[in-house]
Design an enzyme around this catalytic site. Structure first.
Site, PDB file in Angstrom:
ATOM      1  N   TYR A  10       0.816  -1.224   0.000  1.00 28.82           N
ATOM      2  CA  TYR A  10       0.000   0.000   0.000  1.00 28.82           C
ATOM      3  C   TYR A  10       0.853   1.280   0.000  1.00 28.82           C
ATOM      4  O   TYR A  10       0.400   2.317  -0.454  1.00 28.82           O
ATOM      5  CB  TYR A  10      -0.907   0.015   1.235  1.00 28.82           C
ATOM      6  CG  TYR A  10      -2.015  -1.006   1.172  1.00 28.82           C
ATOM      7  CD1 TYR A  10      -3.209  -0.714   0.527  1.00 28.82           C
ATOM      8  CD2 TYR A  10      -1.876  -2.265   1.761  1.00 28.82           C
ATOM      9  CE1 TYR A  10      -4.237  -1.639   0.473  1.00 28.82           C
ATOM     10  CE2 TYR A  10      -2.894  -3.198   1.703  1.00 28.82           C
ATOM     11  CZ  TYR A  10      -4.070  -2.884   1.057  1.00 28.82           C
ATOM     12  OH  TYR A  10      -5.083  -3.806   1.000  1.00 28.82           O
ATOM     13  N   THR A  80       5.966  -3.848   9.161  1.00 30.97           N
ATOM     14  CA  THR A  80       6.545  -4.103  10.490  1.00 30.97           C
ATOM     15  C   THR A  80       5.374  -4.498  11.393  1.00 30.97           C
ATOM     16  O   THR A  80       4.802  -3.650  12.081  1.00 30.97           O
ATOM     17  CB  THR A  80       7.269  -2.856  11.055  1.00 30.97           C
ATOM     18  OG1 THR A  80       6.522  -1.687  10.709  1.00 30.97           O
ATOM     19  CG2 THR A  80       8.660  -2.733  10.520  1.00 30.97           C
ATOM     20  N   ARG A 148       3.211   9.025   5.545  1.00 33.45           N
ATOM     21  CA  ARG A 148       2.126   9.706   6.266  1.00 33.45           C
ATOM     22  C   ARG A 148       0.798   9.610   5.535  1.00 33.45           C
ATOM     23  O   ARG A 148      -0.133  10.346   5.865  1.00 33.45           O
ATOM     24  CB  ARG A 148       2.465  11.198   6.392  1.00 33.45           C
ATOM     25  CG  ARG A 148       3.266  11.522   7.611  1.00 33.45           C
ATOM     26  CD  ARG A 148       3.490  13.008   7.687  1.00 33.45           C
ATOM     27  NE  ARG A 148       4.026  13.363   8.995  1.00 33.45           N
ATOM     28  CZ  ARG A 148       4.497  14.567   9.277  1.00 33.45           C
ATOM     29  NH1 ARG A 148       4.504  15.513   8.370  1.00 33.45           N
ATOM     30  NH2 ARG A 148       4.957  14.821  10.478  1.00 33.45           N
ATOM     31  N   LYS A 200       6.984   9.809  14.024  1.00 32.37           N
ATOM     32  CA  LYS A 200       5.960   8.979  13.368  1.00 32.37           C
ATOM     33  C   LYS A 200       5.107   8.248  14.409  1.00 32.37           C
ATOM     34  O   LYS A 200       3.876   8.196  14.321  1.00 32.37           O
ATOM     35  CB  LYS A 200       6.662   7.972  12.446  1.00 32.37           C
ATOM     36  CG  LYS A 200       5.808   6.832  11.983  1.00 32.37           C
ATOM     37  CD  LYS A 200       4.755   7.286  11.022  1.00 32.37           C
ATOM     38  CE  LYS A 200       3.799   6.157  10.696  1.00 32.37           C
ATOM     39  NZ  LYS A 200       2.947   6.450   9.594  1.00 32.37           N
ATOM     40  N   ASN A 204       0.738   8.709  15.415  1.00 29.46           N
ATOM     41  CA  ASN A 204      -0.323   7.704  15.449  1.00 29.46           C
ATOM     42  C   ASN A 204      -0.779   7.395  16.877  1.00 29.46           C
ATOM     43  O   ASN A 204      -1.941   7.060  17.100  1.00 29.46           O
ATOM     44  CB  ASN A 204       0.119   6.439  14.704  1.00 29.46           C
ATOM     45  CG  ASN A 204       0.046   6.651  13.204  1.00 29.46           C
ATOM     46  OD1 ASN A 204      -0.517   7.631  12.733  1.00 29.46           O
ATOM     47  ND2 ASN A 204       0.610   5.734  12.438  1.00 29.46           N
ATOM     48  N   CYS A 254      -1.779   0.761  11.366  1.00 23.16           N
ATOM     49  CA  CYS A 254      -0.901   1.759  12.001  1.00 23.16           C
ATOM     50  C   CYS A 254      -1.334   2.135  13.402  1.00 23.16           C
ATOM     51  O   CYS A 254      -0.604   1.936  14.362  1.00 23.16           O
ATOM     52  CB  CYS A 254      -0.875   3.010  11.131  1.00 23.16           C
ATOM     53  SG  CYS A 254      -0.514   2.590   9.435  1.00 23.16           S
TER      54      CYS A 254
HETATM   55  N1  SAJ Z   1     -11.175   5.784  14.070  1.00 23.49           N
HETATM   56  C1  SAJ Z   1     -12.118   6.001  15.061  1.00 23.49           C
HETATM   57  N2  SAJ Z   1     -12.467   7.268  15.337  1.00 23.49           N
HETATM   58  C2  SAJ Z   1     -11.935   8.337  14.674  1.00 23.49           C
HETATM   59  C3  SAJ Z   1     -10.954   8.118  13.688  1.00 23.49           C
HETATM   60  C4  SAJ Z   1     -10.598   6.821  13.402  1.00 23.49           C
HETATM   61  O1  SAJ Z   1     -12.638   5.067  15.672  1.00 23.49           O
HETATM   62  O2  SAJ Z   1     -12.320   9.464  14.978  1.00 23.49           O
HETATM   63  C5  SAJ Z   1     -10.770   4.412  13.751  1.00 23.49           C
HETATM   64  C6  SAJ Z   1     -11.023   4.055  12.292  1.00 23.49           C
HETATM   65  O3  SAJ Z   1     -12.340   3.623  12.103  1.00 23.49           O
HETATM   66  C7  SAJ Z   1      -9.992   2.979  12.079  1.00 23.49           C
HETATM   67  C8  SAJ Z   1      -8.822   3.424  12.945  1.00 23.49           C
HETATM   68  O4  SAJ Z   1      -9.362   4.326  13.884  1.00 23.49           O
HETATM   69  O5  SAJ Z   1     -10.471   1.739  12.545  1.00 23.49           O
HETATM   70  C9  SAJ Z   1      -7.675   4.080  12.201  1.00 23.49           C
HETATM   71  O6  SAJ Z   1      -8.170   4.931  11.180  1.00 23.49           O
HETATM   72  P1  SAJ Z   1      -7.452   6.297  10.798  1.00 23.49           P
HETATM   73  O7  SAJ Z   1      -8.250   6.918   9.722  1.00 23.49           O
HETATM   74  O8  SAJ Z   1      -7.251   7.118  12.002  1.00 23.49           O
HETATM   75  O9  SAJ Z   1      -6.002   5.880  10.344  1.00 23.49           O
HETATM   76  P2  SAJ Z   1      -5.337   4.908   9.239  1.00 23.49           P
HETATM   77  O10 SAJ Z   1      -4.767   3.728   9.976  1.00 23.49           O
HETATM   78  O11 SAJ Z   1      -6.244   4.622   8.123  1.00 23.49           O
HETATM   79  O12 SAJ Z   1      -4.113   5.833   8.730  1.00 23.49           O
HETATM   80  C10 SAJ Z   1      -3.267   6.390   9.693  1.00 23.49           C
HETATM   81  C11 SAJ Z   1      -3.065   7.862   9.420  1.00 23.49           C
HETATM   82  N3  SAJ Z   1      -2.472   8.489  10.578  1.00 23.49           N
HETATM   83  C12 SAJ Z   1      -2.972   9.612  11.089  1.00 23.49           C
HETATM   84  O13 SAJ Z   1      -3.975  10.135  10.718  1.00 23.49           O
HETATM   85  C13 SAJ Z   1      -2.149  10.177  12.206  1.00 23.49           C
HETATM   86  C14 SAJ Z   1      -2.150   8.079   8.242  1.00 23.49           C
HETATM   87  O14 SAJ Z   1      -1.858   9.449   8.080  1.00 23.49           O
HETATM   88  C15 SAJ Z   1      -0.857   7.312   8.457  1.00 23.49           C
HETATM   89  O15 SAJ Z   1       0.008   7.444   7.378  1.00 23.49           O
HETATM   90  C16 SAJ Z   1      -1.187   5.856   8.617  1.00 23.49           C
HETATM   91  O16 SAJ Z   1      -2.051   5.720   9.752  1.00 23.49           O
HETATM   92  C17 SAJ Z   1       0.109   5.124   8.858  1.00 23.49           C
HETATM   93  O17 SAJ Z   1       0.579   4.424   7.959  1.00 23.49           O
HETATM   94  O18 SAJ Z   1       0.696   5.321   9.909  1.00 23.49           O
END
Ligand code: SAJ
Length: 457
Positions: A10, A80, A148, A200, A204, A254
């Site tokens: 990805y 990882t 990111r 990083k 997260n 992440c």
């Molecule tokens: N979630 C909630 N409530 C929220 C936001 C998210 O329950 O208000 C849940 C989502 O449904 C999901 C999980 O959290 O299950 C993670 O979703 P996400 O949209 O927060 O993050 P990812 O894993 O899709 O992508 C993240 C992003 N990190 C941040 O926003 C800080 C992305 O920018 C990173 O590049 C990526 O992780 C990564 O590779 O680290």
């Protein structure tokens, strides 16, 4: 410039294609022969908005292989994972990638790590393995540039987001910056390698802790008779408050994993691990709501809508749906799954109408936009219960079709079914169960719903 990108997943594949589309000659390396074959046949191994067009622009400068070749630069973007039993990072893919690069490493080459790692991993684990090539660090360059991009907007974010680049020395940082400047339009901030690794993980972890707080607020709101979605919308009107949304748990590769990387070597952290625990227990909390709704029903059937880890994507990595399904099946419930995006899932996936037919409860786990427009009249349920863990459904429509709607985090009086209420037996539920609050408001005051829709009073 010739660059070998190790890991065509990805992050690695879009990065490789962006580099190629902006003038680098790119050899994409993946240990999976099927991924390499797929790409060399002009097919893409996964979907992501804009990736087909990018592939067409990049293909003349891109080739896929299972082994690296000599190059000017090497970029590592392999997984990882977390060892689920020990909660410690599994660095085996990173080590393998470094070992694959070492035989090809020459003086003046640059190695970039994009994969997320615990602080210090570059110095302790990766650089020593690269030095087995006989070339010492300083003679080759090294930088960490954590990705990111968010799945679903990967390409857009890879180009427009700012980046942090942490080099082993000045030369390393500048060389890596030069490469990223070929396609990144956002700011590039320079630092050292260990700080970049730490930054990083902080990003997260911050998100995970914020989601855990939202989940705590959801449970407290239920106890206090408040609708948490409305409360969060209002609290976020404060210029310095930004609460995230509650939900059935945190998935993805992440947010659910990186906090453990940050704390794996520490004996001091409490908030970070507590947040992890809170989020990991959300499927149990949702199951408890389900149990309360279904306790008088014989051989209950639950239909899950949305097994992806979040809305509008086909990705199920670390999805809270896995835990919820397992808990529900262990409870003796029959579980059916529907997801309009996901194609592969260990549990059979069904069409929406088929999944709901004869079922007693729909549990919405992923916030796919498509769910907002579901016409509940099409669903032939045995018992009309629905739990909306994302506050995504058009509740009024569902209530008008005779559904008892239970929204996670809604303990307010307008809520049709609360945890504490006794559950009517099958088929006896009132067709419109919303209980209006008899208040009149001046026209200048509006009752908010978190998604901007009118509240169902
Ligand atoms: N979630 C909630 N409530 C929220 C936001 C998210 O329950 O208000 C849940 C989502 O449904 C999901 C999980 O959290 O299950 C993670 O979703 P996400 O949209 O927060 O993050 P990812 O894993 O899709 O992508 C993240 C992003 N990190 C941040 O926003 C800080 C992305 O920018 C990173 O590049 C990526 O992780 C990564 O590779 O680290």
């Amino acid at each position: 410039m010739k660059i070998c990108v190790l890991g065509l997943g990805y992050i690695g594949l879009p990065t490789a294609l962006l580099l190629a589309a902006h003038g680098s000659d790119v050899v994409g390396v993946d240990v999976k022969q099927s991924v390499v074959d797929c790409l060399n046949n002009g097919e893409l191994p996964f979907k992501e908005p804009g990736i087909e067009d990018l592939y067409l622009r990049a293909k003349d400068r891109f080739v896929a292989r299972t082994e690296p070749v000599a190059a000017d630069g090497f970029l590592i973007a392999v997984p990882t994972p977390l060892n689920p039993a020990t909660k410690v990072s599994d660095l085996s893919y990173i080590k393998n990638a470094a070992d694959m690069i070492a035989p090809h490493l020459r003086k003046g080459n640059l190695v970039i790590l994009e994969s997320t790692v615990p602080p210090g991993t570059s110095e302790r684990v990766i650089i020593p393995r690269l030095e087995k090539s006989g070339v010492a660090i300083g003679d080759f360059l090294y930088a960490h540039c954590p990705e990111r991009a968010i799945p679903g907007r990967t390409l857009e974010e890879m180009v427009s987001n700012s980046r942090v680049i942490g080099g082993y020395d000045r030369d390393s940082t500048d060389q890596a910056t030069f490469i990223y400047q070929t396609f990144v339009r956002g700011e590039i901030y320079q630092t050292d390698t260990r700080t970049a690794e730490f930054v990083k993980l902080m990003e997260n972890t911050c998100r995970d802790v914020n989601i855990a707080l939202a989940n705590e607020f959801a449970k407290l709101a239920e106890e206090c008779g408040v609708n948490v979605w409305e409360a969060i919308t209002l609290a976020n009107k404060h210029p310095r408050v930004s609460i995230l949304n509650p939900g059935p748990g945190v998935g993805g590769h992440c947010i659910a994993i990186d906090p453990w990387f940050l704390t794996e070597n520490s004996t001091r952290c409490r908030m970070v691990s507590t947040a992890r625990e809170i989020n990991d227990l959300m499927p149990n909390y949702v199951l408890q709501i389900a149990r309360n709704l279904l306790h008088e029903i014989k051989n209950p059937v639950i239909s899950i809508f949305g097994v992806a880890y979040k809305g509008n994507i086909d990705d199920t990595r670390e999805s809270p749906a896995f835990k919820f399904i397992q808990l529900a099946e262990n409870e003796g419930y029959t579980v059916r799954c529907h997801d309009p995006y996901v194609r592969e899932f260990p549990h059979p996936l069904m069409d929406m109408v088929e999944a709901a037919a004869g079922s007693d409860l729909i549990v919405v786990l992923a916030d796919h936009d498509l769910f907002q427009t579901i016409d509940p009249a099409r669903l032939r349920m045995r018992t009309k219960f629905v739990i909306d863990t994302r506050n995504i459904l058009d509740h009024e429509r569902w209530i008008n079709q005779g559904f008892a709607v239970r929204v996670l985090g809604d303990g307010s009086l307008v809520h049709p079914v609360s945890l504490e209420e006794s559950i009517p037996s099958m088929g006896q539920y009132p067709t419109n169960s919303a209980r209006p609050i008899p208040i009149s408001l001046p026209s200048s005051i509006s009752l908010l719903s978190p998604d901007g829709r009118e509240r169902y009073l």
